[in-house]
Scaffold this active site. Sequence first.
Site, PDB file in Angstrom:
ATOM      1  CB  CYS A   1      -0.957  -0.008   1.184  1.00  0.00           C
ATOM      2  SG  CYS A   1      -2.184  -1.306   1.019  1.00  0.00           S
ATOM      3  CG  ASN A  29      -6.687  -0.844  -0.286  1.00  0.00           C
ATOM      4  OD1 ASN A  29      -5.840  -0.530  -1.111  1.00  0.00           O
ATOM      5  ND2 ASN A  29      -6.398  -1.095   0.978  1.00  0.00           N
ATOM      6  CG  HIS A  76      -3.346   3.525   0.864  1.00  0.00           C
ATOM      7  ND1 HIS A  76      -3.662   2.996  -0.371  1.00  0.00           N
ATOM      8  CD2 HIS A  76      -3.507   2.522   1.760  1.00  0.00           C
ATOM      9  CE1 HIS A  76      -3.991   1.723  -0.205  1.00  0.00           C
ATOM     10  NE2 HIS A  76      -3.914   1.407   1.081  1.00  0.00           N
TER      11      HIS A  76
HETATM   12  C1  LIG Z   1     -11.403  -5.300   7.673  1.00  0.00           C
HETATM   13  C2  LIG Z   1     -12.324  -4.397   8.480  1.00  0.00           C
HETATM   14  C3  LIG Z   1     -13.240  -3.654   7.546  1.00  0.00           C
HETATM   15  C4  LIG Z   1     -13.130  -5.275   9.403  1.00  0.00           C
HETATM   16  O1  LIG Z   1     -13.950  -4.471  10.195  1.00  0.00           O
HETATM   17  P1  LIG Z   1     -14.015  -4.713  11.764  1.00  0.00           P
HETATM   18  O2  LIG Z   1     -15.033  -3.790  12.283  1.00  0.00           O
HETATM   19  O3  LIG Z   1     -12.632  -4.609  12.293  1.00  0.00           O
HETATM   20  O4  LIG Z   1     -14.575  -6.183  11.835  1.00  0.00           O
HETATM   21  P2  LIG Z   1     -13.919  -7.498  12.441  1.00  0.00           P
HETATM   22  O5  LIG Z   1     -12.768  -7.949  11.613  1.00  0.00           O
HETATM   23  O6  LIG Z   1     -13.691  -7.276  13.905  1.00  0.00           O
HETATM   24  O7  LIG Z   1     -15.117  -8.504  12.211  1.00  0.00           O
HETATM   25  C5  LIG Z   1     -16.398  -8.287  12.799  1.00  0.00           C
HETATM   26  C6  LIG Z   1     -17.333  -9.378  12.312  1.00  0.00           C
HETATM   27  O8  LIG Z   1     -17.656  -9.169  10.919  1.00  0.00           O
HETATM   28  C7  LIG Z   1     -17.420 -10.375  10.192  1.00  0.00           C
HETATM   29  N1  LIG Z   1     -17.005 -10.046   8.836  1.00  0.00           N
HETATM   30  C8  LIG Z   1     -15.754  -9.889   8.358  1.00  0.00           C
HETATM   31  N2  LIG Z   1     -15.798  -9.558   7.050  1.00  0.00           N
HETATM   32  C9  LIG Z   1     -17.107  -9.500   6.719  1.00  0.00           C
HETATM   33  C10 LIG Z   1     -17.778  -9.202   5.517  1.00  0.00           C
HETATM   34  N3  LIG Z   1     -17.127  -8.890   4.384  1.00  0.00           N
HETATM   35  N4  LIG Z   1     -19.125  -9.216   5.523  1.00  0.00           N
HETATM   36  C11 LIG Z   1     -19.813  -9.516   6.634  1.00  0.00           C
HETATM   37  N5  LIG Z   1     -19.222  -9.817   7.815  1.00  0.00           N
HETATM   38  C12 LIG Z   1     -17.883  -9.804   7.850  1.00  0.00           C
HETATM   39  C13 LIG Z   1     -16.350 -11.089  10.968  1.00  0.00           C
HETATM   40  O9  LIG Z   1     -16.382 -12.468  10.697  1.00  0.00           O
HETATM   41  C14 LIG Z   1     -16.735 -10.769  12.393  1.00  0.00           C
HETATM   42  O10 LIG Z   1     -17.773 -11.639  12.777  1.00  0.00           O
HETATM   43  P3  LIG Z   1     -17.862 -12.193  14.284  1.00  0.00           P
HETATM   44  O11 LIG Z   1     -18.034 -10.979  15.146  1.00  0.00           O
HETATM   45  O12 LIG Z   1     -19.063 -13.078  14.232  1.00  0.00           O
HETATM   46  O13 LIG Z   1     -16.576 -12.915  14.529  1.00  0.00           O
HETATM   47  C15 LIG Z   1     -11.518  -3.390   9.322  1.00  0.00           C
HETATM   48  O14 LIG Z   1     -10.844  -4.049  10.371  1.00  0.00           O
HETATM   49  C16 LIG Z   1     -10.516  -2.634   8.518  1.00  0.00           C
HETATM   50  O15 LIG Z   1     -10.841  -1.939   7.585  1.00  0.00           O
HETATM   51  N6  LIG Z   1      -9.231  -2.731   8.887  1.00  0.00           N
HETATM   52  C17 LIG Z   1      -8.190  -2.104   8.157  1.00  0.00           C
HETATM   53  C18 LIG Z   1      -7.940  -2.913   6.954  1.00  0.00           C
HETATM   54  C19 LIG Z   1      -7.125  -2.177   5.951  1.00  0.00           C
HETATM   55  O16 LIG Z   1      -7.157  -0.988   5.864  1.00  0.00           O
HETATM   56  N7  LIG Z   1      -6.394  -2.951   5.160  1.00  0.00           N
HETATM   57  C20 LIG Z   1      -5.620  -2.430   4.133  1.00  0.00           C
HETATM   58  C21 LIG Z   1      -4.448  -1.750   4.731  1.00  0.00           C
HETATM   59  S1  LIG Z   1      -3.604  -0.938   3.513  1.00  0.00           S
END
Ligand SMILES: CC(C)(COP(=O)(O)OP(=O)(O)OC[C@H]1O[C@@H](n2cnc3c(N)ncnc32)[C@H](O)[C@@H]1OP(=O)(O)O)[C@@H](O)C(=O)NCCC(=O)NCCS
Length: 339
Positions: free
Chosen positions: A104, A296, A266
């Site tokens: 990224c 992204n 980004h």
């Molecule tokens: C990935 C991201 C969107 C997940 O959101 P979050 O609020 O942290 O959610 P979590 O990972 O804690 O998951 C919460 C729940 O949603 C579920 N879940 C994950 N992806 C899902 C999706 N696409 N659709 C529905 N549910 C989903 C998980 O299984 C989890 O379920 P559970 O509570 O039953 O275990 C978030 O963490 C994020 O954006 N992080 C940064 C990632 C990033 O920027 N990456 C690139 C870096 S350059």
Amino acid sequence: MYTPKNVFTNNDLTKYMETSDAWIQERTGIKERRYADRTGETTTTMGVAAAAIAIERAGITPQDIDFIVFATLSPDYYFPGCGVLLQRAMKMKEIGALDVRNQCSGFLYALSVADQFIKTGMYKNILVVGSEKHSFGLDFSTRGRNVSVIFGDGAGAVVLQPTAAPNQGILSTHLHSDGESAEMLAMFNPGTHANHWTEQKLADFNDAEIADMFMSNAMVDKAQNFPNMDGPAVFKKAVVKFPEVIMEALAANGLQSTDINMLIPHQANLRISQFVQQKLGLRDDQVHNNIQKFGNTTAASVPIALCEAWEEGKIKAGDLVCLAAFGSGFTWASALLRW
Ligand SMILES: CC(C)(COP(=O)(O)OP(=O)(O)OC[C@H]1O[C@@H](n2cnc3c(N)ncnc32)[C@H](O)[C@@H]1OP(=O)(O)O)[C@@H](O)C(=O)NCCC(=O)NCCS
């Protein structure tokens, strides 16, 4: 910038995995993303399409380019890199071609390399490209949904040239890394790690005395060949490092956040961008986000957003533009430009 024609909405993803438009929009801000034509487009061909526009707008030809820096995490081949494929496709001279693998923050690392070659007087026309074809390497089952819903395909490019004007162009670049959390956002396989770095087994290798350890059927059967991400951990680190590296760039130039005319973060997650905006006290018109439309796009996200902001007239001559990125590694970076 070049983005593929094929639009994939959140609802389209629900055909393949358990997810919903509401979940994706609420957590990431993403409404849709573009996917490359599966067999007709590659990371390099998209890079070529963006590069052709950048070269034309710079008023030069591909034969005038004297160095290529190509950033991607989704190369056409494991080796050689996309730089040489672009050099061949654009019929450029036998110039240097460097691939940057910083995910990224890849475009900012690539830009900083090009900036140094310009400042030393080594080269006059450097092509810097960021391009990704994520759609070829994602797990579209429910198992991979936390990663797959986020990423999209596309490319962006710039031509970097020297300027005689004082206080114009790239003022400074700032690069950082912390490998402590390397596994938190990574694609382990295929690779040569042999489960060396973690207690957790990252791959099922063939354990024969001498064998093709690099890829095994078990690896594929167990879906070990997809990206891995600890989303919450990435989020927590990103919201600290983004503002930090932006403030570092401003301090290095005796400037303040209120001096920024346009921040191009980004496009990792709209919530991360909004947090950074709030932390720096910037208005909506001082930040450009387009993750809603493109997801992204990793190394392509900064040049795509920069291009779009410029095309929409949001960046004018003399503006202070700040580029910033954070991602896998972890690596993070910023650049301050006087447009
Ligand atoms: C990935 C991201 C969107 C997940 O959101 P979050 O609020 O942290 O959610 P979590 O990972 O804690 O998951 C919460 C729940 O949603 C579920 N879940 C994950 N992806 C899902 C999706 N696409 N659709 C529905 N549910 C989903 C998980 O299984 C989890 O379920 P559970 O509570 O039953 O275990 C978030 O963490 C994020 O954006 N992080 C940064 C990632 C990033 O920027 N990456 C690139 C870096 S350059």
